[in-house]
Design an enzyme around this catalytic site. Sequence first.
Site, PDB file in Angstrom:
ATOM      1  N   GLY A 237      -1.921  10.880  -6.844  1.00 32.27           N
ATOM      2  CA  GLY A 237      -1.145  11.844  -7.619  1.00 32.27           C
ATOM      3  C   GLY A 237      -1.764  12.191  -8.962  1.00 32.27           C
TER       4      GLY A 237
ATOM      5  CD  GLU B  75       3.893   6.863  -5.231  1.00 26.11           C
ATOM      6  OE1 GLU B  75       4.720   7.213  -4.372  1.00 26.11           O
ATOM      7  OE2 GLU B  75       2.919   7.574  -5.558  1.00 26.11           O
TER       8      GLU B  75
ATOM      9  CE  LYS C 109       3.052   9.970  -2.679  1.00 27.50           C
ATOM     10  NZ  LYS C 109       2.173   9.709  -3.806  1.00 27.50           N
TER      11      LYS C 109
ATOM     12  CG  HIS D  54       2.711   4.420  -1.125  1.00 32.98           C
ATOM     13  ND1 HIS D  54       2.814   4.610  -2.483  1.00 32.98           N
ATOM     14  CD2 HIS D  54       1.933   5.427  -0.654  1.00 32.98           C
ATOM     15  CE1 HIS D  54       2.125   5.706  -2.813  1.00 32.98           C
ATOM     16  NE2 HIS D  54       1.595   6.221  -1.714  1.00 32.98           N
TER      17      HIS D  54
ATOM     18  CB  SER E 295      -6.208  13.277  -5.547  1.00 31.14           C
ATOM     19  OG  SER E 295      -5.261  12.814  -6.499  1.00 31.14           O
TER      20      SER E 295
ATOM     21  CG  ASN F  64       3.980   9.219   1.291  1.00 30.72           C
ATOM     22  OD1 ASN F  64       5.200   9.364   1.400  1.00 30.72           O
ATOM     23  ND2 ASN F  64       3.439   8.318   0.485  1.00 30.72           N
TER      24      ASN F  64
ATOM     25  CD  GLU G 186      -2.449   5.922  -0.083  1.00 33.79           C
ATOM     26  OE1 GLU G 186      -2.548   7.086   0.274  1.00 33.79           O
ATOM     27  OE2 GLU G 186      -1.393   5.456  -0.569  1.00 33.79           O
TER      28      GLU G 186
HETATM   29  P1  PGA Z   1      -1.554  12.084  -3.354  1.00 32.22           P
HETATM   30  O1  PGA Z   1      -0.753  10.827  -2.766  1.00 32.22           O
HETATM   31  O2  PGA Z   1      -2.250  12.731  -2.198  1.00 32.22           O
HETATM   32  O3  PGA Z   1      -0.498  12.943  -3.984  1.00 32.22           O
HETATM   33  O4  PGA Z   1      -2.526  11.524  -4.348  1.00 32.22           O
HETATM   34  C1  PGA Z   1      -1.337  10.019  -1.783  1.00 32.22           C
HETATM   35  C2  PGA Z   1      -0.393   8.906  -1.408  1.00 32.22           C
HETATM   36  O5  PGA Z   1       0.352   8.434  -2.278  1.00 32.22           O
HETATM   37  O6  PGA Z   1      -0.340   8.492  -0.237  1.00 32.22           O
END
Ligand code: PGA
Length: 254
Positions: A176, A100, A14, A98, A215, A12, A170
């Site tokens: 993140g 976010e 983003k 997601h 992460s 992803n 998640e």
């Molecule tokens: P990250 O993001 O690996 O940077 O923690 C995962 C995600 O948002 O799908």
Amino acid sequence: MPVDRTPVIAGNWKMNCTGPEALVLVRELITAIGDHDGVEVVVAPPFTALSAVAPELEATEIGLAGQTMHWEPDGAFTGEISAPMLLAAEAGWVILGHSERRMLFGETDEALAKKVPAALEAGLIPILCVGESEAEREAGKTHDVLKTQIEDDLAGVDPARIPDVVVAYEPVWAIGTGKTASAEMAQEAIEFIRAVLAERDPAAAERVRILYGGSMKAANAAELLAQPDLDGGLIGGASLVADDFAAIVEAARR
Ligand code: PGA
């Protein structure tokens, strides 16, 4: 006899990469990943980079995803993108729900209950993200949150089509942040999600792929992916570094 679920490793990206930057990254990724028999690999660039990335993927087995979509095929929805638009941009997958999108842009379970069936009907593979916040975990509400999200978001999906959905667990506190769920924690939550799906259809629950995201990186991928219910990963930060993403794909090969 356990069901064989082909692992999925999805990147992803983003809100990173202009078209030209995406072109550089995807070329690096293709080289770094090489042969990935037995693992489905997917990348999700921003919408504006899909047309730069798609031709590069043509000669590969790597799939292309959008990062969100609207449930209607067209109409007066400024700023939105529809399933037919993603398909025409050669995407075969779409990330939905997601955290976010849920937290920063108000995506609701009600909207997802329309988006997941719309994606399936259009012929896209939805990657439906679910997960609890830190406060919810601390309050002992993880299972309640996951159950509500899974039940509500998939309410409009025929049980026969549940195996066509990919779910990504998640935990919001791990995204993140550099904090990863322990392998045991991820396995426990994913096993619970499978049990919730089994209440709808036990055979479908056995077949649905459930990924972990938050992460995930080269250093912890093998331990996470060794968990019996974990069928791959949704990767944010580490998907922007070709060698790191390739190492995670390698860890998923069995
Ligand atoms: P990250 O993001 O690996 O940077 O923690 C995962 C995600 O948002 O799908």
